[in-house]
Design a protein around this motif. Sequence first.
Motif, mmCIF file in Angstrom:
data_model
loop_
_atom_site.group_PDB
_atom_site.id
_atom_site.type_symbol
_atom_site.label_atom_id
_atom_site.label_comp_id
_atom_site.label_asym_id
_atom_site.label_seq_id
_atom_site.Cartn_x
_atom_site.Cartn_y
_atom_site.Cartn_z
ATOM 1 N N GLY A 57 0.690 -1.257 0.056
ATOM 2 C CA GLY A 57 -0.146 -0.075 -0.096
ATOM 3 C C GLY A 57 0.974 1.255 0.100
ATOM 4 O O GLY A 57 0.041 2.313 -0.003
ATOM 5 N N PHE A 58 2.300 1.147 0.252
ATOM 6 C CA PHE A 58 3.144 2.356 0.252
ATOM 7 C C PHE A 58 3.817 2.272 -1.327
ATOM 8 O O PHE A 58 4.071 1.367 -1.903
ATOM 9 C CB PHE A 58 4.139 2.141 1.138
ATOM 10 C CG PHE A 58 3.411 2.443 2.541
ATOM 11 C CD1 PHE A 58 3.254 3.939 3.024
ATOM 12 C CD2 PHE A 58 3.223 1.509 3.335
ATOM 13 C CE1 PHE A 58 2.931 4.053 4.204
ATOM 14 C CE2 PHE A 58 2.420 1.847 4.897
ATOM 15 C CZ PHE A 58 2.357 2.918 5.140
ATOM 16 N N ASP A 59 3.929 3.410 -1.824
ATOM 17 C CA ASP A 59 4.585 3.870 -2.942
ATOM 18 C C ASP A 59 6.168 3.878 -2.380
ATOM 19 O O ASP A 59 6.429 4.317 -1.315
ATOM 20 C CB ASP A 59 4.231 4.998 -3.730
ATOM 21 C CG ASP A 59 4.905 4.990 -4.897
ATOM 22 O OD1 ASP A 59 4.773 4.505 -5.826
ATOM 23 O OD2 ASP A 59 5.636 6.173 -5.244
ATOM 24 N N GLN A 60 6.897 3.379 -3.202
ATOM 25 C CA GLN A 60 8.445 3.722 -3.111
ATOM 26 C C GLN A 60 8.755 4.972 -2.743
ATOM 27 O O GLN A 60 9.654 5.403 -1.952
ATOM 28 C CB GLN A 60 9.438 3.347 -4.146
ATOM 29 C CG GLN A 60 10.857 3.087 -4.200
ATOM 30 C CD GLN A 60 11.292 2.584 -5.189
ATOM 31 O OE1 GLN A 60 11.105 1.758 -6.268
ATOM 32 N NE2 GLN A 60 12.733 2.863 -5.546
ATOM 33 N N SER A 61 8.177 5.837 -3.163
ATOM 34 C CA SER A 61 8.512 7.372 -3.006
ATOM 35 C C SER A 61 8.034 8.006 -1.543
ATOM 36 O O SER A 61 8.746 8.979 -1.274
ATOM 37 C CB SER A 61 7.893 8.452 -3.836
ATOM 38 O OG SER A 61 6.624 8.454 -3.854
ATOM 39 N N GLU A 62 7.216 7.072 -0.760
ATOM 40 C CA GLU A 62 6.755 7.172 0.394
ATOM 41 C C GLU A 62 7.854 6.777 1.768
ATOM 42 O O GLU A 62 7.548 7.151 2.845
ATOM 43 C CB GLU A 62 5.325 6.951 0.632
ATOM 44 C CG GLU A 62 4.279 7.607 -0.246
ATOM 45 C CD GLU A 62 2.828 6.898 -0.201
ATOM 46 O OE1 GLU A 62 1.882 7.541 -0.439
ATOM 47 O OE2 GLU A 62 2.713 5.776 -0.146
ATOM 48 N N LYS A 78 2.489 8.322 4.667
ATOM 49 C CA LYS A 78 1.355 7.971 3.722
ATOM 50 C C LYS A 78 0.610 9.529 3.347
ATOM 51 O O LYS A 78 0.132 10.123 3.949
ATOM 52 C CB LYS A 78 0.397 6.954 4.460
ATOM 53 C CG LYS A 78 -0.698 6.481 3.420
ATOM 54 C CD LYS A 78 -0.116 5.568 2.402
ATOM 55 C CE LYS A 78 -1.074 5.078 1.312
ATOM 56 N NZ LYS A 78 -0.568 4.581 0.209
ATOM 57 N N THR A 79 0.610 9.576 2.120
ATOM 58 C CA THR A 79 0.098 10.710 1.648
ATOM 59 C C THR A 79 -1.527 10.514 1.623
ATOM 60 O O THR A 79 -1.980 9.565 1.638
ATOM 61 C CB THR A 79 0.394 10.992 0.023
ATOM 62 O OG1 THR A 79 0.231 9.997 -0.666
ATOM 63 C CG2 THR A 79 1.926 11.562 0.125
ATOM 64 N N ALA A 80 -2.294 11.510 2.079
ATOM 65 C CA ALA A 80 -3.609 11.551 2.149
ATOM 66 C C ALA A 80 -4.346 11.179 0.917
ATOM 67 O O ALA A 80 -3.771 11.628 -0.354
ATOM 68 C CB ALA A 80 -4.207 13.085 2.400
ATOM 69 N N ASP A 81 -5.180 10.365 0.902
ATOM 70 C CA ASP A 81 -5.883 9.662 -0.290
ATOM 71 C C ASP A 81 -6.961 10.639 -0.761
ATOM 72 O O ASP A 81 -7.748 11.275 0.084
ATOM 73 C CB ASP A 81 -6.793 8.540 0.148
ATOM 74 C CG ASP A 81 -7.287 7.633 -1.323
ATOM 75 O OD1 ASP A 81 -6.958 8.000 -2.359
ATOM 76 O OD2 ASP A 81 -7.926 6.586 -1.012
ATOM 77 N N GLU A 82 -6.694 11.069 -2.158
ATOM 78 C CA GLU A 82 -7.771 12.232 -2.701
ATOM 79 C C GLU A 82 -9.241 11.545 -2.935
ATOM 80 O O GLU A 82 -10.033 12.582 -2.582
ATOM 81 C CB GLU A 82 -7.272 12.576 -3.841
ATOM 82 C CG GLU A 82 -5.918 13.236 -3.872
ATOM 83 C CD GLU A 82 -5.148 12.966 -5.201
ATOM 84 O OE1 GLU A 82 -5.428 12.476 -6.173
ATOM 85 O OE2 GLU A 82 -3.832 13.355 -4.995
#
Length: 160
Positions: A57-62, A78-82
């Motif tokens: 569920g995490f992107d490599q950039s996170e 974790k970036t907020a889900d739009e």
Amino acid sequence: MRNFDFTPLYRSAIGFDRMANLLDSLSRAEQNQPSYPPYNIELTGEDKYRITMAVAGFDQSELTIEVNQNHLTVSANKTADEQQRTYLHQGIAARSFERRFQLADHVQVKSANYENGLLHIDLQRVIPESMKPRTIPIGVQTTEKLTVVPSSVPSNVDAA
């Protein structure tokens, strides 16, 4: 709760007070360590290790991996889900985390890879030449740095 008494170690060993303090602080830190995300630590070869973390569920950039002295820190923000979602059941955790690992002396991070939701961190213990065993000649006084003598006979003594 586990408490260890290191008094016998202090009585019979010299210079291990740092190790006793480290063990004591590790036991306290482990009690406060969250269980998320799950991880494995495996021995992959002589003096080679791998930490594998399940970070689905995490992107490599996170993901962030940081080494500071003997501390390895893996964290994710974790970036907020739009999209606004309505879950009937949410079993996949998507929260930020920070996981810390205490590394032994001379353990270095060699590489990190992210594939199929798993973060692999490869480590290796690299012992410097100055820390490896060496032969010390007996009866030789010198003000110079000691050097390794390949045989058991000091180099300045004639073999008769």
